[in-house]
Write a protein that holds these residues in place. Sequence first.
Motif, PDB file in Angstrom:
ATOM      1  N   SER B 142       0.816  -1.209   0.000  1.00  0.00           N
ATOM      2  CA  SER B 142       0.000   0.000   0.000  1.00  0.00           C
ATOM      3  C   SER B 142       0.851   1.261   0.000  1.00  0.00           C
ATOM      4  N   THR B 143       2.163   1.112   0.029  1.00  0.00           N
ATOM      5  CA  THR B 143       3.008   2.291  -0.001  1.00  0.00           C
ATOM      6  C   THR B 143       3.569   2.451  -1.402  1.00  0.00           C
ATOM      7  N   PRO B 144       3.156   3.482  -2.120  1.00  0.00           N
ATOM      8  CA  PRO B 144       3.721   3.679  -3.454  1.00  0.00           C
ATOM      9  C   PRO B 144       5.235   3.861  -3.352  1.00  0.00           C
ATOM     10  N   THR B 145       5.965   3.465  -4.414  1.00  0.00           N
ATOM     11  CA  THR B 145       7.426   3.489  -4.337  1.00  0.00           C
ATOM     12  C   THR B 145       7.985   4.867  -4.003  1.00  0.00           C
ATOM     13  N   PHE B 146       7.317   5.927  -4.498  1.00  0.00           N
ATOM     14  CA  PHE B 146       7.906   7.236  -4.233  1.00  0.00           C
ATOM     15  C   PHE B 146       7.795   7.595  -2.762  1.00  0.00           C
ATOM     16  N   LEU B 147       6.752   7.092  -2.108  1.00  0.00           N
ATOM     17  CA  LEU B 147       6.588   7.357  -0.682  1.00  0.00           C
ATOM     18  C   LEU B 147       7.650   6.604   0.122  1.00  0.00           C
ATOM     19  N   ILE B 150      10.904   8.464  -0.224  1.00  0.00           N
ATOM     20  CA  ILE B 150      10.985   9.686   0.588  1.00  0.00           C
ATOM     21  C   ILE B 150      11.199   9.336   2.051  1.00  0.00           C
ATOM     22  N   LEU B 151      10.502   8.310   2.528  1.00  0.00           N
ATOM     23  CA  LEU B 151      10.681   7.884   3.923  1.00  0.00           C
ATOM     24  C   LEU B 151      12.127   7.450   4.156  1.00  0.00           C
ATOM     25  N   ILE B 153      14.804   8.373   2.534  1.00  0.00           N
ATOM     26  CA  ILE B 153      15.691   9.534   2.542  1.00  0.00           C
ATOM     27  C   ILE B 153      15.592  10.235   3.893  1.00  0.00           C
ATOM     28  N   PHE B 196       8.869  -3.188  -2.698  1.00  0.00           N
ATOM     29  CA  PHE B 196       7.574  -3.175  -3.366  1.00  0.00           C
ATOM     30  C   PHE B 196       7.316  -4.495  -4.078  1.00  0.00           C
ATOM     31  N   ILE B 260      11.387   3.829 -13.022  1.00  0.00           N
ATOM     32  CA  ILE B 260      11.199   5.216 -13.473  1.00  0.00           C
ATOM     33  C   ILE B 260      11.075   6.122 -12.255  1.00  0.00           C
ATOM     34  N   VAL B 261      10.210   5.711 -11.317  1.00  0.00           N
ATOM     35  CA  VAL B 261       9.966   6.526 -10.128  1.00  0.00           C
ATOM     36  C   VAL B 261      11.187   6.520  -9.216  1.00  0.00           C
ATOM     37  N   GLN B 264      13.978   8.595 -10.328  1.00  0.00           N
ATOM     38  CA  GLN B 264      13.660  10.012 -10.181  1.00  0.00           C
ATOM     39  C   GLN B 264      13.886  10.486  -8.739  1.00  0.00           C
ATOM     40  N   ILE B 265      13.493   9.669  -7.761  1.00  0.00           N
ATOM     41  CA  ILE B 265      13.649  10.076  -6.360  1.00  0.00           C
ATOM     42  C   ILE B 265      15.116  10.246  -6.005  1.00  0.00           C
ATOM     43  N   PHE B 266      15.929   9.245  -6.370  1.00  0.00           N
ATOM     44  CA  PHE B 266      17.318   9.250  -5.932  1.00  0.00           C
ATOM     45  C   PHE B 266      18.247   9.847  -6.980  1.00  0.00           C
TER      46      PHE B 266
END
Lengths: 303, 325
Positions: B142-147, B150-151, B153, B196, B260-261, B264-266
């Motif tokens: 239930s946690t999208p990869t971008f979340l 961020i956690l 980081i 994920f 892709i995500v 982008q985050i890192f």
Amino acid sequence: MRPHARSQRPPGPRQLPLPLVSTTLFLFIVLSTLVGPLVVAHPPGTIDFSQATRPPGWEHPFGTNDLGQDMLARVLVGGRVSIGVGLGAMVISTVLGTAVGVVAGFAGGLPDALLMRLADAFLALPHLPLLLLTMMLFRDPATSLFGPEYGPFALVTLVIGGLSWMTVARLVRATALTVREMEFVVAARALGASPIRLIRVHVLPHVLSPVIVAATLSVSSAIVMESTLSFLGLGFPPDTPTWGRLLYHARDFLDIAPHMALFPGLALFLTVLSLTSMGDRLQATLEPRRVPNHRPTKVVEHS
Amino acid sequence: MLTYLLRRALVSIPTLIIISIVLFTIVTLAPGDPLAEFALNPAVSAETREQLRVALGLDQPLPIRYVRWVTAFLRGQMGYSFTSQMPVRTLLAQRLGTTLWIVGAGYGVSLVLSLVLGVLSALKPGSLFDRAATTWALSWFSTPTFLTGILFILVFSVKLRWLPSIYTSTLEVADPAGLAALLRQSAMPVAVLALFQTATLMRFVRSAILDQAHQEYVRAARARGIREFFIVSRHILRNALVPVITLVALGIPTIFTGAIVTEQIFRVPGIGSLLVRAIETSDTPVVMAITFLYAILVVLCNLVADVLYGLLDPRVRLGEPVGTG
């Protein structure tokens, strides 16, 4: 098939069709995004640099962002957009999927083969890249067509819905194929019932439970897709604070204002979690007979 | 077996054709002139623009342009990037290694984790471990990869200061220190992807094993006095892994799009971040090439999954119904 495999134990006799905690949580989130923006002390757009990046406190329960905007108000308004996209995309994919499934399962033959090939092709489309591509190409025309407020909303909802009807279509088709051969349907047809009546009275009630399950799960995956788009900076314009957009913005302030990421993230997480467990429980209660299929066909694309 | 393979391969060709048509149509129907930026350039006259249009084949009817695009693509000609003027192929080649490393490591970790957790929790369904593991999986699901990113980081870069939040592309692995730096900067992107994927796979492994655990042959093995360890490893696991292996093949495109995500985050300089940057700068040739490559990857992995399934379970290729018995 179910990559998110359901609970194996059949539900006990006293089990509710919906999990109490998650359903309450989801309804609470929906209600607060609807009512909340009307009652919060600060409007989401008010800029006050003297209050920039304040940590959570009495004045601003969720803190403020780098422009001094109230995060609580922004999370609530953002929730409206995110949940709205989720529900809208769910309606589109359910209606589209049911229509395709009923036609394919009921007509059989060539229409069936063609429609199922189409569904296969859509399942094989790389959804995230395609979404990004359409957003890039059609965001401006959609904005000029429906206005800056509804343009991106309509586009995101339409594209996400248009990319996720396949599961419903397959489920409905499979049920329609079985129901078509059942004796009471054969009898109804012999009595001269029109195809429309057969579909409305006999097929649709039968497909209701699988469709409800698929629809519940599709709301959460649509919300995730929308936030992913916004997080990549390609969903809604910067002034529309969807949860993904808030997180995208918060990424640059993680060291000085972590609350800017934590609250939208928490809202998103709780919404998706409650929807997923609602879908899981619905599946267990509405379709206890549906044994996990052995043959995986396509992983739900989910980022 | 050969006919089964051929039939499967032939079925995927129309799918690819439909996808390429959809993609081509979306891009060509989109408003906006690919040469629009030249219109504002005083150094490019109207005639030059017209010549360019002819040279690029933009004056041809749509079906011809489509066929040209496809045949060029099949020969590895993916065109030139609008922004950097480099061949798209070169751009992709520069970044492929990084993406393959992140994705490969992520999938590897996730396979090991989901097998171990899936087997352990399926052995005692309903136990404390099982409930903890399934809840754990559900919450990552239930946690999208971008979340998650961020956690991570927030925890590991901002609070603990253990890991760098930005991936350095210029890092050279020449000595143990370089290798350690590479591992440190890859740790978070790999973990985000792995977690994920594990959420999905672990639940699937668990249910595949539970499906087998109550079969007659398992009871027969038990009746013959075979030790529990061998029942699980030689009998249950072998059968349960058949659907799992096909799911592993089907998961490959998902983890690539997940990248892709994550990239982008890192700020990982891979294919995914190339795609996002190309979209931001409206670099159509790059966007189209990458999107189509993703589509080919999906179709290819579907084919591999089908073939593997037929290989591992003869009933499938003989067209017999696959029942649970």
